[in-house]
Design an enzyme around this catalytic site. Structure first.
Site, PDB file in Angstrom:
ATOM      1  N   TYR A 109       0.824  -1.224   0.000  1.00 47.52           N
ATOM      2  CA  TYR A 109       0.000   0.000   0.000  1.00 47.52           C
ATOM      3  C   TYR A 109       0.853   1.266   0.000  1.00 47.52           C
ATOM      4  CZ  TYR A 109       0.731   0.084   5.113  1.00 47.52           C
ATOM      5  OH  TYR A 109       1.294   0.102   6.360  1.00 47.52           O
ATOM      6  N   GLU A 110       2.156   1.130   0.303  1.00 49.44           N
ATOM      7  CA  GLU A 110       3.044   2.305   0.241  1.00 49.44           C
ATOM      8  C   GLU A 110       3.413   2.628  -1.210  1.00 49.44           C
ATOM      9  OE1 GLU A 110       6.233   2.360   3.502  1.00 49.44           O
ATOM     10  OE2 GLU A 110       5.570   0.285   3.507  1.00 49.44           O
TER      11      GLU A 110
ATOM     12  N   ALA B 199       1.417  -6.460  13.440  1.00 49.47           N
ATOM     13  CA  ALA B 199       0.223  -6.001  14.154  1.00 49.47           C
ATOM     14  C   ALA B 199      -0.972  -6.396  13.295  1.00 49.47           C
ATOM     15  CB  ALA B 199       0.280  -4.485  14.316  1.00 49.47           C
TER      16      ALA B 199
ATOM     17  N   MET C  77      -1.723  -6.378   6.795  1.00 48.91           N
ATOM     18  CA  MET C  77      -1.342  -5.933   5.445  1.00 48.91           C
ATOM     19  C   MET C  77       0.117  -6.266   5.128  1.00 48.91           C
ATOM     20  SD  MET C  77      -3.079  -2.197   5.926  1.00 48.91           S
ATOM     21  CE  MET C  77      -4.606  -1.991   6.838  1.00 48.91           C
TER      22      MET C  77
ATOM     23  N   ASN D  45      -6.267  -4.830  17.636  1.00 52.09           N
ATOM     24  CA  ASN D  45      -7.663  -4.351  17.631  1.00 52.09           C
ATOM     25  C   ASN D  45      -8.518  -5.513  17.149  1.00 52.09           C
ATOM     26  OD1 ASN D  45      -6.166  -3.641  14.990  1.00 52.09           O
ATOM     27  ND2 ASN D  45      -8.308  -3.695  14.339  1.00 52.09           N
TER      28      ASN D  45
ATOM     29  N   HIS E  73      -4.975   3.466  13.233  1.00 53.90           N
ATOM     30  CA  HIS E  73      -3.562   3.120  13.423  1.00 53.90           C
ATOM     31  C   HIS E  73      -3.056   3.553  14.802  1.00 53.90           C
ATOM     32  CE1 HIS E  73       0.239   1.653  11.998  1.00 53.90           C
ATOM     33  NE2 HIS E  73       0.844   2.829  12.074  1.00 53.90           N
TER      34      HIS E  73
HETATM   35  O1  R1P Z   1       1.843  -5.668   9.398  1.00 59.51           O
HETATM   36  P1  R1P Z   1       2.512  -4.552  10.101  1.00 59.51           P
HETATM   37  O2  R1P Z   1       3.656  -4.016   9.334  1.00 59.51           O
HETATM   38  O3  R1P Z   1       2.882  -4.922  11.507  1.00 59.51           O
HETATM   39  O4  R1P Z   1       1.458  -3.343  10.216  1.00 59.51           O
HETATM   40  C1  R1P Z   1       0.049  -3.457  10.370  1.00 59.51           C
HETATM   41  O5  R1P Z   1      -0.379  -2.242  10.909  1.00 59.51           O
HETATM   42  C2  R1P Z   1      -0.698  -1.319   9.852  1.00 59.51           C
HETATM   43  C3  R1P Z   1      -2.123  -0.865   9.996  1.00 59.51           C
HETATM   44  O6  R1P Z   1      -2.383  -0.318  11.250  1.00 59.51           O
HETATM   45  C4  R1P Z   1      -0.540  -2.090   8.557  1.00 59.51           C
HETATM   46  O7  R1P Z   1       0.696  -1.844   7.984  1.00 59.51           O
HETATM   47  C5  R1P Z   1      -0.659  -3.503   9.031  1.00 59.51           C
HETATM   48  O8  R1P Z   1      -0.089  -4.416   8.139  1.00 59.51           O
HETATM   49  N1  GUN Z   2      -6.115  -5.228   7.514  1.00 60.72           N
HETATM   50  C1  GUN Z   2      -5.895  -4.919   8.785  1.00 60.72           C
HETATM   51  N2  GUN Z   2      -4.653  -4.684   9.191  1.00 60.72           N
HETATM   52  C2  GUN Z   2      -4.459  -4.380  10.480  1.00 60.72           C
HETATM   53  N3  GUN Z   2      -3.325  -4.134  11.137  1.00 60.72           N
HETATM   54  C3  GUN Z   2      -3.655  -3.885  12.429  1.00 60.72           C
HETATM   55  N4  GUN Z   2      -4.952  -3.990  12.596  1.00 60.72           N
HETATM   56  C4  GUN Z   2      -5.482  -4.305  11.397  1.00 60.72           C
HETATM   57  C5  GUN Z   2      -6.816  -4.561  10.943  1.00 60.72           C
HETATM   58  O1  GUN Z   2      -7.787  -4.501  11.679  1.00 60.72           O
HETATM   59  N5  GUN Z   2      -6.944  -4.867   9.631  1.00 60.72           N
END
Ligand code: R1P
Ligand code: GUN
Length: 383
Positions: free
Chosen positions: A94-95, A122, A225, A249, A263
């Site tokens: 997505y970047e 995360a 992601m 979350n 975020h």
């Molecule tokens: O997967 P990491 O890099 O930990 O980050 C997670 O957190 C971000 C969204 O809050 C997104 O980039 C998601 O993939």
């Molecule tokens: N797609 C997705 N990525 C996350 N990264 C941290 N939380 C979430 C979430 O709820 N959905």
């Protein structure tokens, strides 16, 4: 050389080599374990000793991080005596990066000699029995972008990394999962450990209610992601993989819910659990370092004395208690009956003398190049 990251069609084997060569020229450290830190989870790199730090902007052909909570530097150092390299910040599609750029570091790690990749991320919880702050050991993944054509291995196969058609049913190493579970028990943190399936979506949007429900129906326990693409590429080049997903979350799956994913909440939760996850990964890294020994010996604490009439190489392997399946890997040639020369009396002599492959000998002995003679009364394995 330029610092700008390669355009996708320029991610050639030579590019990966150029980056690896540059890193090798800047540090003498030769990590065996690489760790990719997820959003807000980069603190792990601070625990390394003898740190050598490379901001991504200085590393030839490396992409740059643009996401809050991803610092953007590569940290070499030792963790519990194990040489490691840590990515404080990863890349996401997505970047604006393409699949080859997102996974670029993984192939560089492989060229640097890394054997094990540990990933953290995360994620949003989908499994209704999970709670915010739980840590999920990833047992499997759904690479949603990959299923619809966005797989980092699409395009000409680079045979020097791996084969064209890659098996993914064993992507997350079962032995490492077991090691992690055992370590979590020892740390007394089982109450918030989970084991489940991570699903990668491209982002940057969080899930709509119906998307969340659909992913749950597909069998996903968490969604994020990242991670899945890195794992595909790591497995392609033969790395062992262990993954942790911190549930930051819960994904909203009720239409009338007032909760909104964001975020800031993601980063806030990582702060709450970062130390626990760091402690867990540190202990696992220590165990990975030690595991080569019990893997080799069939029983570590045997006191079976050496029988003097064993004089052939193959006898010696199993006689020493080396596991039968390991012996052929260690000897440079099998089924030899070359007798032992009686004048070989030092450890290093013994290694190669027994026919152990020269590259394996230093891995087996705890110290290299020793010429300390074997004490005549040392006759058992644990000795
Ligand atoms: O997967 P990491 O890099 O930990 O980050 C997670 O957190 C971000 C969204 O809050 C997104 O980039 C998601 O993939
Ligand atoms: N797609 C997705 N990525 C996350 N990264 C941290 N939380 C979430 C979430 O709820 N959905």
């Amino acid at each position: 050389m330029e610092n700008s990251s390669p355009a996708s069609n320029r991610c050639s084997y030579e590019d990966y080599e150029a980056t690896a060569d540059w890193l090798r020229s800047k540090t003498a450290q030769r990590p065996k374990v690489a760790i990719i830190c997820g959003s807000g989870l980069g603190g792990l790199a601070e625990l390394l000793h003898n740190k050598v730090v490379f901001p991504y902007k200085d590393i030839p052909l490396f992409p740059q991080t643009t996401v809050m909570g991803h610092q953007g530097q590569l940290v070499f150092g030792t963790l519990e005596g194990q040489q490691c390299v840590c990515m404080q910040g990863r890349f996401h599609t997505y970047e604006g990066y393409d699949l080859k750029q997102v996974t670029y570091p993984v192939r560089v790690f492989s060229l640097l000699g890394v054997k094990t990749l540990i990933l953290t991320n995360a994620s949003g919880g989908l499994n209704s029995s999970y709670k915010v702050g739980d840590i999920m050991l990833i047992k499997d993944q759904i690479n949603l972008p990959g299923l619809v054509g966005n797989n980092p291995l699409c395009g000409p196969n680079e045979d020097r990394f791996g084969e064209r058609f890659l098996c993914m049913s064993d992507a997350y190493d079962p032995d490492l999962i077991a090691l992690a579970q055992q370590t979590a028990e020892e740390q007394g943190i089982e109450e918030f450990m989970q084991k489940g399936v991570y699903c990668m979506v491209s982002g940057p949007t969080y899930e709509s209610v119906t998307e969340g429900r659909a992913l749950r129906t597909l069998g996903a326990d968490t969604v994020g992601m990242s991670t899945a693409l890195e794992v595909v590429v790591a497995r392609h080049c033969g790395l062992r993989v262990l993954g942790f997903s911190l549930i930051t979350n819960m994904v909203v799956t009720e239409y009338d819910s007032k909760q909104r994913a964001n975020h800031a909440e993601v980063l806030e939760t990582t702060r709450m659990r970062t130390q626990v996850l760091e402690g867990l990964v540190t202990k696992i890294v220590a165990k990975i370092r030690r595991e080569v020994v019990p893997l080799l010996w069939s029983s570590g604490k045997t006191s079976r004395p050496l029988s003097p009439n064993r004089t052939t190489q193959s006898d010696y392997g199993t006689h020493f208690g080396l596991r039968r399946d390991v012996v052929p890997l260690l000897w440079s040639y099998r089924k030899t009956s070359r007798p032992l020369a009686p004048n070989r009396t030092t450890q290093s002599d013994y290694g190669t003398h027994f026919g152990l492959r020269r590259d394996v000998v230093p891995l087996l002995w705890s110290y290299r190049k020793t010429s300390r003679p074997l004490a005549p009364n040392r006759t058992i394995q644990s000795d």
